[in-house]
Write a protein that holds these residues in place. Structure first.
Motif, PDB file in Angstrom:
ATOM      1  N   SER A 292       6.122  -8.152   6.098  1.00  0.00           N
ATOM      2  CA  SER A 292       5.460  -9.147   5.247  1.00  0.00           C
ATOM      3  C   SER A 292       4.181  -8.553   4.671  1.00  0.00           C
ATOM      4  CB  SER A 292       5.063 -10.379   6.067  1.00  0.00           C
ATOM      5  OG  SER A 292       6.201 -11.033   6.535  1.00  0.00           O
ATOM      6  N   VAL A 293       4.011  -8.739   3.379  1.00  0.00           N
ATOM      7  CA  VAL A 293       2.800  -8.220   2.724  1.00  0.00           C
ATOM      8  C   VAL A 293       2.209  -9.308   1.841  1.00  0.00           C
ATOM      9  CG1 VAL A 293       1.877  -6.492   1.110  1.00  0.00           C
ATOM     10  CG2 VAL A 293       3.723  -5.865   2.701  1.00  0.00           C
ATOM     11  N   THR A 294       0.900  -9.485   1.917  1.00  0.00           N
ATOM     12  CA  THR A 294       0.206 -10.394   1.011  1.00  0.00           C
ATOM     13  C   THR A 294      -0.744  -9.568   0.154  1.00  0.00           C
ATOM     14  OG1 THR A 294       0.313 -12.159   2.631  1.00  0.00           O
ATOM     15  CG2 THR A 294      -1.274 -12.430   0.845  1.00  0.00           C
ATOM     16  N   MET A 295      -0.559  -9.649  -1.157  1.00  0.00           N
ATOM     17  CA  MET A 295      -1.374  -8.854  -2.075  1.00  0.00           C
ATOM     18  C   MET A 295      -2.749  -9.501  -2.264  1.00  0.00           C
ATOM     19  SD  MET A 295       0.761  -6.526  -2.705  1.00  0.00           S
ATOM     20  CE  MET A 295      -0.253  -5.608  -3.873  1.00  0.00           C
ATOM     21  N   LYS A 296      -3.701  -8.682  -2.663  1.00  0.00           N
ATOM     22  CA  LYS A 296      -4.977  -9.252  -3.102  1.00  0.00           C
ATOM     23  C   LYS A 296      -4.725 -10.036  -4.386  1.00  0.00           C
ATOM     24  CE  LYS A 296      -8.470  -6.200  -1.205  1.00  0.00           C
ATOM     25  NZ  LYS A 296      -9.474  -5.165  -1.506  1.00  0.00           N
ATOM     26  N   PRO A 297      -5.445 -11.139  -4.608  1.00  0.00           N
ATOM     27  CA  PRO A 297      -5.240 -11.920  -5.827  1.00  0.00           C
ATOM     28  C   PRO A 297      -5.380 -11.039  -7.064  1.00  0.00           C
ATOM     29  CG  PRO A 297      -6.643 -13.122  -4.305  1.00  0.00           C
ATOM     30  CD  PRO A 297      -6.459 -11.758  -3.721  1.00  0.00           C
ATOM     31  N   GLY A 298      -4.472 -11.239  -8.007  1.00  0.00           N
ATOM     32  CA  GLY A 298      -4.560 -10.514  -9.272  1.00  0.00           C
ATOM     33  C   GLY A 298      -3.847  -9.177  -9.284  1.00  0.00           C
ATOM     34  N   LEU A 299      -3.325  -8.729  -8.144  1.00  0.00           N
ATOM     35  CA  LEU A 299      -2.667  -7.419  -8.121  1.00  0.00           C
ATOM     36  C   LEU A 299      -1.144  -7.581  -8.086  1.00  0.00           C
ATOM     37  CD1 LEU A 299      -4.844  -5.315  -5.642  1.00  0.00           C
ATOM     38  CD2 LEU A 299      -4.958  -5.411  -8.130  1.00  0.00           C
ATOM     39  N   PRO A 300      -0.426  -6.735  -8.831  1.00  0.00           N
ATOM     40  CA  PRO A 300       1.040  -6.773  -8.773  1.00  0.00           C
ATOM     41  C   PRO A 300       1.539  -6.142  -7.478  1.00  0.00           C
ATOM     42  CG  PRO A 300       0.322  -4.977 -10.176  1.00  0.00           C
ATOM     43  CD  PRO A 300      -0.926  -5.687  -9.740  1.00  0.00           C
ATOM     44  N   MET A 301       2.796  -6.399  -7.150  1.00  0.00           N
ATOM     45  CA  MET A 301       3.302  -5.944  -5.858  1.00  0.00           C
ATOM     46  C   MET A 301       4.029  -4.593  -5.913  1.00  0.00           C
ATOM     47  SD  MET A 301       6.605  -8.464  -5.406  1.00  0.00           S
ATOM     48  CE  MET A 301       7.667  -7.312  -4.547  1.00  0.00           C
ATOM     49  N   ASN A 302       4.223  -4.065  -7.112  1.00  0.00           N
ATOM     50  CA  ASN A 302       5.082  -2.874  -7.238  1.00  0.00           C
ATOM     51  C   ASN A 302       4.657  -1.708  -6.340  1.00  0.00           C
ATOM     52  OD1 ASN A 302       5.998  -4.544  -9.157  1.00  0.00           O
ATOM     53  ND2 ASN A 302       5.622  -3.212 -10.913  1.00  0.00           N
ATOM     54  N   ASP A 303       3.367  -1.376  -6.387  1.00  0.00           N
ATOM     55  CA  ASP A 303       2.905  -0.237  -5.587  1.00  0.00           C
ATOM     56  C   ASP A 303       3.093  -0.502  -4.095  1.00  0.00           C
ATOM     57  OD1 ASP A 303       2.219   0.963  -7.898  1.00  0.00           O
ATOM     58  OD2 ASP A 303       0.037   0.760  -7.672  1.00  0.00           O
ATOM     59  N   ALA A 304       2.810  -1.737  -3.706  1.00  0.00           N
ATOM     60  CA  ALA A 304       2.931  -2.081  -2.284  1.00  0.00           C
ATOM     61  C   ALA A 304       4.391  -1.996  -1.840  1.00  0.00           C
ATOM     62  CB  ALA A 304       2.384  -3.481  -2.028  1.00  0.00           C
ATOM     63  N   LEU A 305       5.288  -2.457  -2.691  1.00  0.00           N
ATOM     64  CA  LEU A 305       6.709  -2.411  -2.339  1.00  0.00           C
ATOM     65  C   LEU A 305       7.171  -0.959  -2.191  1.00  0.00           C
ATOM     66  CD1 LEU A 305       9.219  -4.156  -1.844  1.00  0.00           C
ATOM     67  CD2 LEU A 305       9.697  -4.035  -4.291  1.00  0.00           C
ATOM     68  N   ASP A 306       6.689  -0.104  -3.074  1.00  0.00           N
ATOM     69  CA  ASP A 306       7.042   1.319  -2.971  1.00  0.00           C
ATOM     70  C   ASP A 306       6.544   1.906  -1.646  1.00  0.00           C
ATOM     71  OD1 ASP A 306       8.340   1.376  -5.362  1.00  0.00           O
ATOM     72  OD2 ASP A 306       6.644   2.190  -6.508  1.00  0.00           O
ATOM     73  N   ILE A 307       5.371   1.495  -1.242  1.00  0.00           N
ATOM     74  CA  ILE A 307       4.823   2.022   0.024  1.00  0.00           C
ATOM     75  C   ILE A 307       5.651   1.513   1.210  1.00  0.00           C
ATOM     76  CG2 ILE A 307       2.837   1.847   1.589  1.00  0.00           C
ATOM     77  CD1 ILE A 307       1.049   2.131  -0.934  1.00  0.00           C
ATOM     78  N   VAL A 308       6.061   0.245   1.148  1.00  0.00           N
ATOM     79  CA  VAL A 308       6.916  -0.282   2.222  1.00  0.00           C
ATOM     80  C   VAL A 308       8.221   0.520   2.276  1.00  0.00           C
ATOM     81  CG1 VAL A 308       8.259  -2.268   3.018  1.00  0.00           C
ATOM     82  CG2 VAL A 308       5.931  -2.607   2.157  1.00  0.00           C
ATOM     83  N   TYR A 309       8.845   0.735   1.112  1.00  0.00           N
ATOM     84  CA  TYR A 309      10.081   1.530   1.083  1.00  0.00           C
ATOM     85  C   TYR A 309       9.834   2.910   1.689  1.00  0.00           C
ATOM     86  CZ  TYR A 309      12.111  -1.746  -2.377  1.00  0.00           C
ATOM     87  OH  TYR A 309      12.610  -2.839  -3.023  1.00  0.00           O
ATOM     88  N   ASN A 310       8.725   3.496   1.300  1.00  0.00           N
ATOM     89  CA  ASN A 310       8.405   4.843   1.768  1.00  0.00           C
ATOM     90  C   ASN A 310       8.225   4.881   3.289  1.00  0.00           C
ATOM     91  OD1 ASN A 310       5.726   6.864   2.195  1.00  0.00           O
ATOM     92  ND2 ASN A 310       7.531   7.721   1.175  1.00  0.00           N
ATOM     93  N   GLU A 311       7.530   3.869   3.825  1.00  0.00           N
ATOM     94  CA  GLU A 311       7.294   3.860   5.274  1.00  0.00           C
ATOM     95  C   GLU A 311       8.591   3.618   6.045  1.00  0.00           C
ATOM     96  OE1 GLU A 311       4.895   4.875   6.975  1.00  0.00           O
ATOM     97  OE2 GLU A 311       3.428   5.163   5.381  1.00  0.00           O
ATOM     98  N   VAL A 312       9.452   2.772   5.503  1.00  0.00           N
ATOM     99  CA  VAL A 312      10.747   2.555   6.159  1.00  0.00           C
ATOM    100  C   VAL A 312      11.579   3.837   6.079  1.00  0.00           C
ATOM    101  CG1 VAL A 312      12.914   1.246   6.069  1.00  0.00           C
ATOM    102  CG2 VAL A 312      10.720   0.058   5.799  1.00  0.00           C
ATOM    103  N   TYR A 313      11.513   4.498   4.931  1.00  0.00           N
ATOM    104  CA  TYR A 313      12.227   5.768   4.759  1.00  0.00           C
ATOM    105  C   TYR A 313      11.735   6.794   5.789  1.00  0.00           C
ATOM    106  CZ  TYR A 313      13.510  10.217   2.543  1.00  0.00           C
ATOM    107  OH  TYR A 313      14.004  11.487   2.304  1.00  0.00           O
ATOM    108  N   LYS A 314      10.424   6.842   5.986  1.00  0.00           N
ATOM    109  CA  LYS A 314       9.861   7.801   6.953  1.00  0.00           C
ATOM    110  C   LYS A 314      10.329   7.491   8.380  1.00  0.00           C
ATOM    111  CE  LYS A 314       5.360   8.277   6.192  1.00  0.00           C
ATOM    112  NZ  LYS A 314       4.051   8.047   5.509  1.00  0.00           N
ATOM    113  N   LEU A 315      10.478   6.218   8.681  1.00  0.00           N
ATOM    114  CA  LEU A 315      11.002   5.859  10.013  1.00  0.00           C
ATOM    115  C   LEU A 315      12.404   6.421  10.206  1.00  0.00           C
ATOM    116  CD1 LEU A 315      10.207   2.083  10.765  1.00  0.00           C
ATOM    117  CD2 LEU A 315       9.343   4.078  11.986  1.00  0.00           C
ATOM    118  N   ARG A 316      13.166   6.418   9.096  1.00  0.00           N
ATOM    119  CA  ARG A 316      14.544   6.925   9.180  1.00  0.00           C
ATOM    120  C   ARG A 316      14.589   8.452   9.237  1.00  0.00           C
ATOM    121  NH1 ARG A 316      15.788   3.169   4.792  1.00  0.00           N
ATOM    122  NH2 ARG A 316      16.026   4.978   3.441  1.00  0.00           N
TER     123      ARG A 316
END
Lengths: 476, 458
Positions: free
Chosen positions: B347-371
Motif C-alpha cells: 500500500s502506498v499513499t502519495m503526497k498530495p499533488g503527486l502522480p503515482m507513476n514513479d512510485a508504482l515503478d519503484i514498487v515493481y522494482n522492489e518486488v522484482y529485486k525480491l525475486r
C-alpha cells in the motif's frame, strides 16, 4: 495524533468505559442485579498495583522501575513534560516537529541507520506529541535491552537536527496536514477543538498549520529542544524483564544529560457560550455527517474529576448509557455515540461524539440535546450511579494489568501532581462517591453556559435541517 | 474441526507450552521448549471437547482478578452468498438484541452493572464474542452466553432499528472512508469467484433488505456448540470451571453443520486493474497478489518477504518512497492469511499533488529485486525479529492471549500452532523468501487498485 496524551491522561480511558440505562424494559425486573458486591470482589481478590521504585538522578530526571518477568520484553516509556500548550503561537507545530526529527539522525548515526537499528530490535522509536506533554517510547525483547537503552538515550540526548531532516519532516508534515480532510472523523474532531478553544493552544492541531509549519526553521527546532527536552523535564519508566545491573546502566547512561530551567507558557481558556452555538462546516460529497458537541471542562486536579467520570459513564460511557440506548438502539440513528471527560493541565473538555446519515442530522441533534438537557438539569439516577461505578471498578484491573499500563498511570499521575496512591485508590475513591456527590458535580459543571456544536457534512445533502439553530456556515 | 460428521467423542488434552526464542544469527538458530530460558513464554492451556462437540480451551492465569471469556463461531462472511452479503455480521449485531432469558436491554444493563466489558466482531472466516469480567461474575456470563447460543430472539422490530445502525456502520467504515473504500475494492478485485470477494459488512443494497427469516436460518445453522470454540482465560480454578462448563453447556444438543464451501480463488493469470475516483487530496494505491491461506507452508517466507519490503521505517519501500524520493507519505506491505486464501499486498499513499507513476515503478522494482536476489542475512534476521517481537507484544493481556488462542484454533484447527509458528519463521532461509517471491509475486498474478482525486492525477 493530538489526542494521544489526552487519552492516556484520563484514568477512565485507561480503565474502560460503559454505563447503565436510566430506563429498563419491564422484563428487567425479573433479572437479579448483583452490582452491589464490586468492592467486595475487588478487596477479596487481593489484587494490588505492581511494586515500583522511583529514582531521581542528579540532573533531575525521574525514573520509575517496574519489574515484570511474565514476558521476555522490556519497554522504555518516557514523558517529556512539554506539549502543544508550551509552543509560541507563531511557531505552532514546533513541538510536534521537534519530536518527529529526534530520531532522524544523531551525532553518531544518520536517520536510516537509526531506523535500521531500531527495526533490528523489532521496534520503532515512537514519538507522541500531545497537548500537555510528549510520549517518547520504544521496546524490545529483554535480551536486547542494552542495545535498546543505548539507542533510546542517543536519540534523546544527541539528536543531530540536520537541515536535511528538518526540511524532510516539514514536507511530510505539510502533506499530513493537507490530507487530514480525507479522514472525516478525525478532521471533524480537529474542527470541533478549534471551535471550542478558539485561540487557546488546545484549539490548534498538534502538527501546527500550513502557515506556521512553513515558517519553522532548523534553529527554532534546536532552540525548542534545548529549552524543553531536558532531563529535569522528563520522566522515564523502565518496564519489564530486567535486573539491578540494568538499573545502574540506566542511571549511568542518562546522568551526563544536562538540565536547565524550564519556562512554561500559560493562556486563558475561553468561557462557555451563554447560548448554544453551532458551526457547520460543509464539504461536498460526504456520505455521512459527523457531529461533535461539548463544552470547556475541568483541569486534572479538579476535585470533581472522579465524580464527572462517573457522570459521563452514565450519560455516554457504553452500550447501556443514555446516549447509546436512545440514539443508537431505539432510534437507529448512529453506529456509535459516546461522551467523555478530558481533564488537562489547563481546563479540559466534556465531549459528545457521533455520526449519522445526512438526512437525519436534525433529528439526531434534537435527541442528543434533549438528553443533554435532562442530564445537566437533573443529573443521574441511583441505578445509573451504581451501574457506572460498577463498570469503572470492574474494569479497573485491566487498566493496570500490564506493567506498561501501570507505568502509564504512574507517570501521568506524577505529571499532573496527583498522589501516586490515586492509582491504587481508584476503586475505593470511586466506590465512596454518592449520588449527591455526582449530581452536585453535574450541577456545578453543567448548569452555567451552554454547548458548542460542530457539524461536518455536505450542505446539499443536509438541506435546511440546521436552519433553526442559525449556524455559522463554513464551506470547504 | 467438528463442523461436519458426528464425532461425539470426549477428547481431553492438557498441554503446557513453554517456548524459548533464540535470536542467534544464521543456521545455528535454535528453538527449544526448555523452561527457564531468558526468552521463555509459558501458556498452560488445557483443551478438550464436550460430547456435543463444543471445543473448550482453558488458560488459568491469576495475574488479575479478571476473566476473558471468548465464544467464537466458525461462521463468517465467506459462508454467505450474493444477495445476503453481510448476514454473518448482521447476526453478530442481533446477538445483543436479546434471547429467551435475557432481553436486549436487560443484556446491556446486566453487563454494565456487573462491571463487564462486552463486544463482538465478524471476519471473513469467523465471528467472535467476548466479555472481560470480574472473576466472580463467571456464573452470570456463562448463563448469558448459553442463553444466546441456544435461544436468540430475532424479531422484525429490533431488526428494523439495527439495520439502520449497520448501514451507519458501513458508511463510517467504508462509504465515507477512503481507506475503507480502497480496501473493499482491493478485495473484490483480487477475489472474483471466492466469497472473500464481498465485504464482511456486506453491500449496502443487501443490508437494506435483511429479513428475520434469513438471519434465523443463519443462526440455527451455525450457532451450535459443535461449531463453536470457547476460550476462557484468567482467574479461575480449572477443575471447578470444567464441571461448570459441562453442567451449563453439556445440555445443548449437537446439530449437524453443513460443510463449508471452499473459499479458495482460482489462480490468477492476467493482471487486474481497478480505479476509484473520490473527493480526496492524494492518490493511494495497492499492488496486491493472491497469497496463501493462514498456516500454509509458504506463509512464513511470504510474511518475512512482506516485512522486509514494507514493515518498519527502514523497510525497502519506506526507505525509497518516503525517505529517499520523498514522494509518498506512507508505504507498507502485508501478508494477510485467511482460512482458504491469502492476500499479499503493498500500500502506498502519495503526497498530495503527486502522480503515482514513479512510485508504482519503484514498487515493481522492489518486488522484482525480491525475486532476483536473496535477502541479506541481516535483513532476514531483522524481519524475523520484527515478527517475533510482534508475537510477544500480542500476548501481554489475558484478553490478547484468549484471542490468539481462539483465532489459531479456528483457522488452523489447533491452538498449538500459535507457538509452533515461531520455529517455522526461524527455519525460513533467504532462498525460501526468494522462492516464494518467484512463485507468488509475478506480473500476471497482481492487481493494481487505485484511489485518486476526482479530477484525476496531476
Amino acid at each position: 495524533m493530538r489526542t494521544l496524551l489526552l487519552s492516556s491522561l484520563s484514568l477512565s480511558l485507561i480503565l474502560g468505559a460503559g454505563c447503565a440505562s436510566k430506563k429498563t424494559s419491564p422484563s428487567a425486573k425479573t433479572v437479579k442485579s448483583s452490582s452491589g458486591g464490586m468492592m467486595d470482589w475487588f478487596r477479596g481478590s487481593g489484587f494490588r498495583v505492581r511494586p515500583y521504585r522511583i529514582v531521581t538522578l542528579k540532573n533531575g530526571m525521574k525514573v520509575f522501575f517496574i519489574q515484570d518477568d511474565s514476558l521476555p520484553r522490556l519497554s522504555l516509556q518516557g514523558l517529556m513534560k512539554t506539549g502543544l500548550r508550551d509552543e509560541p503561537t507563531d511557531l505552532a507545530g514546533i513541538n510536534s516537529m521537534t519530536a518527529a526529527v529526534l530520531d532522524q539522525g544523531t551525532t553518531k548515526r544518520d536517520a536510516m541507520k537509526l531506523a535500521g537499528d531500531f527495526n533490528a530490535l523489532g521496534t520503532e522509536f515512537a514519538a507522541g506529541p500531545g497537548l500537555d506533554g510528549t510520549f517518547l517510547s520504544a521496546s524490545s525483547l529483554s535480551t536486547d535491552a542494552d542495545a535498546l537503552l543505548e539507542l533510546y538515550a542517543e536519540v534523546l540526548m544527541n539528536p543531530a537536527f540536520t537541515q536535511k531532516e528538518v526540511d524532510r519532516t516539514k514536507s511530510q508534515t505539510v502533506a499530513a496536514l493537507r490530507r487530514k480532510v480525507d479522514n472525516p472523523s478525525g478532521y471533524a474532531t480537529d474542527l470541533y477543538e478549534l471551535y471550542l478553544y478558539g485561540a487557546h493552544p488546545y484549539g490548534r492541531d498538534t502538527l501546527g498549520s500550513l502557515a506556521t509549519v512553513n515558517k519553522i526553521r532548523r534553529a527554532d527546532v534546536i532552540r525548542h529542544y534545548l529549552a524543553n527536552y531536558r532531563p529535569n523535564n522528563f520522566t522515564l519508566a523502565v518496564v519489564g524483564r530486567f535486573d539491578a545491573n540494568f538499573e545502574r546502566k540506566v542511571a549511568a547512561v542518562f546522568e551526563p544529560w544536562g538540565g536547565r530551567e524550564i519556562k512554561k507558557q500559560t493562556a486563558d481558556v475561553p468561557a462557555n457560550p451563554e447560548q448554544l452555538s453551532l458551526r457547520f462546516v460543509s464539504k461536498k460529497g460526504l456520505q455521512q455527517t459527523q457531529l461533535r458537541l461539548g463544552r470547556i471542562g475541568v483541569t486534572r486536579d479538579n476535585p470533581d474529576y472522579l465524580a464527572l467520570l462517573v457522570a459521563s459513564e452514565a450519560f455516554g460511557g457504553g452500550f447501556s448509557s443514555r446516549l447509546m440506548q436512545k440514539v443508537r438502539d431505539d432510534l437507529g440513528l448512529t453506529y456509535s455515540i459516546s461522551s467523555s471527560v478530558d481533564a488537562r493541565q489547563a481546563a479540559g473538555s466534556f465531549n459528545i461524539s457521533t455520526f449519522t446519515r445526512n438526512e437525519a442530522v436534525g433529528k439526531a441533534l434534537d435527541e442528543i440535546l434533549k438528553l443533554y438537557k435532562e442530564f445537566a438539569a437533573n443529573g443521574i439516577t441511583e441505578e445509573e450511579l451504581k451501574s457506572a461505578k460498577a463498570q469503572l471498578i470492574g474494569q479497573y484491573p485491566r487498566g493496570i494489568e500490564t506493567a506498561d499500563g501501570t507505568a502509564t498511570g504512574l507517570v501521568l499521575l506524577d505529571f499532573y501532581g496527583r498522589p501516586l496512591s490515586d492509582l491504587a485508590d481508584f476503586p475505593k475513591n470511586v466506590a465512596k462517591l454518592s449520588l449527591k456527590d455526582v449530581n452536585a458535580a453535574i450541577s456545578r459543571h453543567f448548569t452555567q453556559g451552554s454547548l458548542k456544536v460542530l457539524v461536518f457534512g455536505d450542505e446539499k445533502a443536509i438541506g435546511t435541517q440546521l436552519k433553526a439553530m442559525s449556524p455559522e456556515t463554513i464551506r470547504l | 474441526m467438528l463442523s461436519k460428521g458426528t464425532p461425539m467423542r470426549l477428547m481431553v488434552r492438557c498441554t503446557t507450552l513453554v517456548v524459548s526464542l533464540f535470536f542467534c544469527a544464521g543456521p545455528g538458530l535454535a528453538f527449544a521448549a526448555e523452561p527457564g530460558d531468558a526468552l521463555s513464554i509459558k501458556l498452560p492451556v488445557e483443551k478438550y471437547q464436550l460430547k456435543n462437540g463444543l471445543t473448550v480451551l482453558l488458560l488459568e492465569d491469576h495475574t488479575v482478578p479478571m476473566i476473558s471469556y471468548h465464544t467464537w463461531y466458525k461462521v463468517g462472511s465467506r459462508d454467505e452468498k450474493e444477495g445476503i452479503t453481510g448476514s454473518a455480521h448482521m447476526l453478530e449485531h442481533m446477538m445483543f438484541q436479546g434471547a429467551k432469558k435475557y432481553g436486549g436491554k436487560d443484556f446491556h444493563r446486566l453487563m454494565q452493572e456487573n462491571g463487564i466489558e462486552w463486544n463482538a466482531f465478524t471476519t471473513y472466516d469467523y465471528t467472535g464474542f467476548y466479555m472481560n469480567l470480574p472473576s466472580d461474575k463467571i456464573d452470570l456470563v456463562m448463563d448469558v452466553e448459553v442463553d444466546r447460543m441456544s435461544s436468540l430472539a430475532i424479531d422484525e422490530k429490533n431488526l428494523t432499528s439495527e439495520r439502520e445502525v449497520v448501514k451507519e456502520e458501513r458508511r463510517w467504515r467504508v462509504d465515507n472512508n477512503p481507506t475503507g473504500l480502497l480496501f473493499e475494492l482491493t478485495m473484490s478485485t483480487v477475489f472474483r469467484k471466492s466469497p472473500y470477494h464481498w465485504p464482511v459488512i456486506g453491500w449496502m443494497k443487501d443490508i437494506a433488505k435483511y429479513d428475520p427469516k434469513t438471519l434465523r436460518h443463519f443462526y440455527e445453522t451455525y450457532y451450535v456448540p459443535n461449531n463453536a470454540v470457547l476460550v476462557i482465560a484468567g482467574d479461575f480454578d480449572t477443575g471447578k470451571i470444567k464441571k461448570q462448563i459441562e453442567s451449563v453447556y453439556g445440555v445443548l444438543p449437537f446439530r449437524e453443520v453443513p460443510p463449508r464451501v471452499n473459499a479458495a480463488e482460482p489462480p490468477q493469470t492476467v493482471q487486474y486493474n481497478a480505479k476509484l475516483r473520490k473527493d480526496v487530496q492524494s492518490t493511494s494505491f495497492n499492488v496486491a497478489y493472491q497469497g496463501v491461506p493462514e498456516g500454509h507452508e509458504d506463509m512464513y517466507a511470504l510474511d518475512l518477504a512482506a516485512t522486509a519490503l514494507g514493515v518498519g521505517s527502514s523497510s525497502r519501500l519506506n526507505r525509497r518512497l518516503v525517505y529517499q524520493k520523498e514522494i509518498a507519505t506512507g508505504a507498507s506491505a502485508m501478508n494477510f492469511g485467511m482460512q482458504n486464501a491469502g492476500l499479499f499486498g503493498v500500500s502506498v499513499t502519495m503526497k498530495p499533488g503527486l502522480p503515482m507513476n514513479d512510485a508504482l515503478d519503484i514498487v515493481y522494482n522492489e518486488v522484482y529485486k525480491l525475486r532476483q536476489k536473496p535477502l541479506s542475512e541481516e535483513e532476514l534476521k531483522k524481519a524475523r525479529t520484527i515478527k517475533m517481537k510482534s508475537f510477544v507484544d500480542g500476548l501481554r493481556t489475558i484478553d490478547a492471549k484468549a484471542q490468539a488462542l481462539a483465532a489459531t484454533e479456528i483457522i488452523t484447527g489447533s491452538y498449538e500452532n500459535l507457538l509452533r509458528d515461531l520455529p517455522k519463521y526461524e527455519k525460513v532461509t533467504a532462498a525460501d523468501v526468494q522462492r516464494v517471491a518467484n512463485k507468488y509475486l509475478n506480473q500476471t498474478q497482481r492487481s493494481i487498485v487505485v484511489l485518486e482525486p476526482r479530477g484525476g492525477q496531476p
